[in-house]
Design a protein around this motif. Sequence first.
Motif, PDB file in Angstrom:
ATOM      1  N   PHE A   1      -3.459 -11.766   3.975  1.00  0.00           N
ATOM      2  CA  PHE A   1      -3.077 -12.902   3.137  1.00  0.00           C
ATOM      3  C   PHE A   1      -2.508 -14.008   4.012  1.00  0.00           C
ATOM      4  O   PHE A   1      -1.947 -13.747   5.068  1.00  0.00           O
ATOM      5  CB  PHE A   1      -2.047 -12.484   2.076  1.00  0.00           C
ATOM      6  N   SER A   2      -2.701 -15.236   3.566  1.00  0.00           N
ATOM      7  CA  SER A   2      -2.101 -16.368   4.271  1.00  0.00           C
ATOM      8  C   SER A   2      -1.013 -17.011   3.421  1.00  0.00           C
ATOM      9  O   SER A   2      -0.121 -17.649   3.942  1.00  0.00           O
ATOM     10  CB  SER A   2      -3.160 -17.401   4.651  1.00  0.00           C
TER      11      SER A   2
ATOM     12  N   ILE B   1      -4.288  -8.215  -5.034  1.00  0.00           N
ATOM     13  CA  ILE B   1      -3.572  -7.001  -4.642  1.00  0.00           C
ATOM     14  C   ILE B   1      -4.185  -6.413  -3.376  1.00  0.00           C
ATOM     15  O   ILE B   1      -3.466  -6.009  -2.458  1.00  0.00           O
ATOM     16  CB  ILE B   1      -3.577  -5.985  -5.796  1.00  0.00           C
ATOM     17  N   SER B   2      -5.501  -6.397  -3.305  1.00  0.00           N
ATOM     18  CA  SER B   2      -6.185  -5.849  -2.122  1.00  0.00           C
ATOM     19  C   SER B   2      -5.815  -6.597  -0.855  1.00  0.00           C
ATOM     20  O   SER B   2      -5.590  -5.983   0.193  1.00  0.00           O
ATOM     21  CB  SER B   2      -7.698  -5.893  -2.321  1.00  0.00           C
ATOM     22  N   LYS B   3      -5.746  -7.912  -0.922  1.00  0.00           N
ATOM     23  CA  LYS B   3      -5.377  -8.710   0.253  1.00  0.00           C
ATOM     24  C   LYS B   3      -3.956  -8.390   0.717  1.00  0.00           C
ATOM     25  O   LYS B   3      -3.703  -8.295   1.912  1.00  0.00           O
ATOM     26  CB  LYS B   3      -5.512 -10.200  -0.048  1.00  0.00           C
ATOM     27  N   LEU B   4      -3.056  -8.229  -0.228  1.00  0.00           N
ATOM     28  CA  LEU B   4      -1.679  -7.873   0.130  1.00  0.00           C
ATOM     29  C   LEU B   4      -1.629  -6.474   0.748  1.00  0.00           C
ATOM     30  O   LEU B   4      -0.939  -6.249   1.738  1.00  0.00           O
ATOM     31  CB  LEU B   4      -0.768  -7.936  -1.087  1.00  0.00           C
TER      32      LEU B   4
ATOM     33  N   ASP C   1       0.818  -1.211   0.000  1.00  0.00           N
ATOM     34  CA  ASP C   1       0.000   0.000   0.000  1.00  0.00           C
ATOM     35  C   ASP C   1       0.854   1.266   0.000  1.00  0.00           C
ATOM     36  O   ASP C   1       0.568   2.232  -0.710  1.00  0.00           O
ATOM     37  CB  ASP C   1      -0.975   0.012   1.174  1.00  0.00           C
ATOM     38  N   VAL C   2       1.943   1.256   0.740  1.00  0.00           N
ATOM     39  CA  VAL C   2       2.852   2.398   0.806  1.00  0.00           C
ATOM     40  C   VAL C   2       3.518   2.629  -0.550  1.00  0.00           C
ATOM     41  O   VAL C   2       3.590   3.763  -1.038  1.00  0.00           O
ATOM     42  CB  VAL C   2       3.918   2.197   1.904  1.00  0.00           C
TER      43      VAL C   2
ATOM     44  N   SER D   1      -5.566  -0.180 -11.415  1.00  0.00           N
ATOM     45  CA  SER D   1      -4.558   0.100 -12.439  1.00  0.00           C
ATOM     46  C   SER D   1      -3.393  -0.883 -12.374  1.00  0.00           C
ATOM     47  O   SER D   1      -2.896  -1.326 -13.413  1.00  0.00           O
ATOM     48  CB  SER D   1      -4.057   1.543 -12.342  1.00  0.00           C
ATOM     49  N   LEU D   2      -2.952  -1.235 -11.170  1.00  0.00           N
ATOM     50  CA  LEU D   2      -1.857  -2.207 -11.048  1.00  0.00           C
ATOM     51  C   LEU D   2      -2.313  -3.580 -11.523  1.00  0.00           C
ATOM     52  O   LEU D   2      -1.582  -4.262 -12.239  1.00  0.00           O
ATOM     53  CB  LEU D   2      -1.339  -2.272  -9.606  1.00  0.00           C
ATOM     54  N   ALA D   3      -3.523  -3.979 -11.142  1.00  0.00           N
ATOM     55  CA  ALA D   3      -4.048  -5.282 -11.560  1.00  0.00           C
ATOM     56  C   ALA D   3      -4.116  -5.375 -13.083  1.00  0.00           C
ATOM     57  O   ALA D   3      -3.727  -6.384 -13.670  1.00  0.00           O
ATOM     58  CB  ALA D   3      -5.420  -5.515 -10.947  1.00  0.00           C
TER      59      ALA D   3
END
Length: 69
Positions: A40-41, A32-35, A8-9, A20-22
Amino acid sequence: MALICTLDVEMAARKLTTASLAKQIGINESTISKLRRNQFSMIDVKNFEKICLALKLQPGDLLHIEDET
């Protein structure tokens, strides 16, 4: 101890959205959202590699271990 992802940073510094990254790297937005939310596991190595390459980072730039105390 907890494994923390600072995606996120890094995305904020580059003014990138999850969408946009996806789209740029061809992976699901939920990955990406989970990260970004540290929910995330497991991390798929191929997806993580795509993220690192797109952001021009090394894996250690995104993952850190923090003491939970």
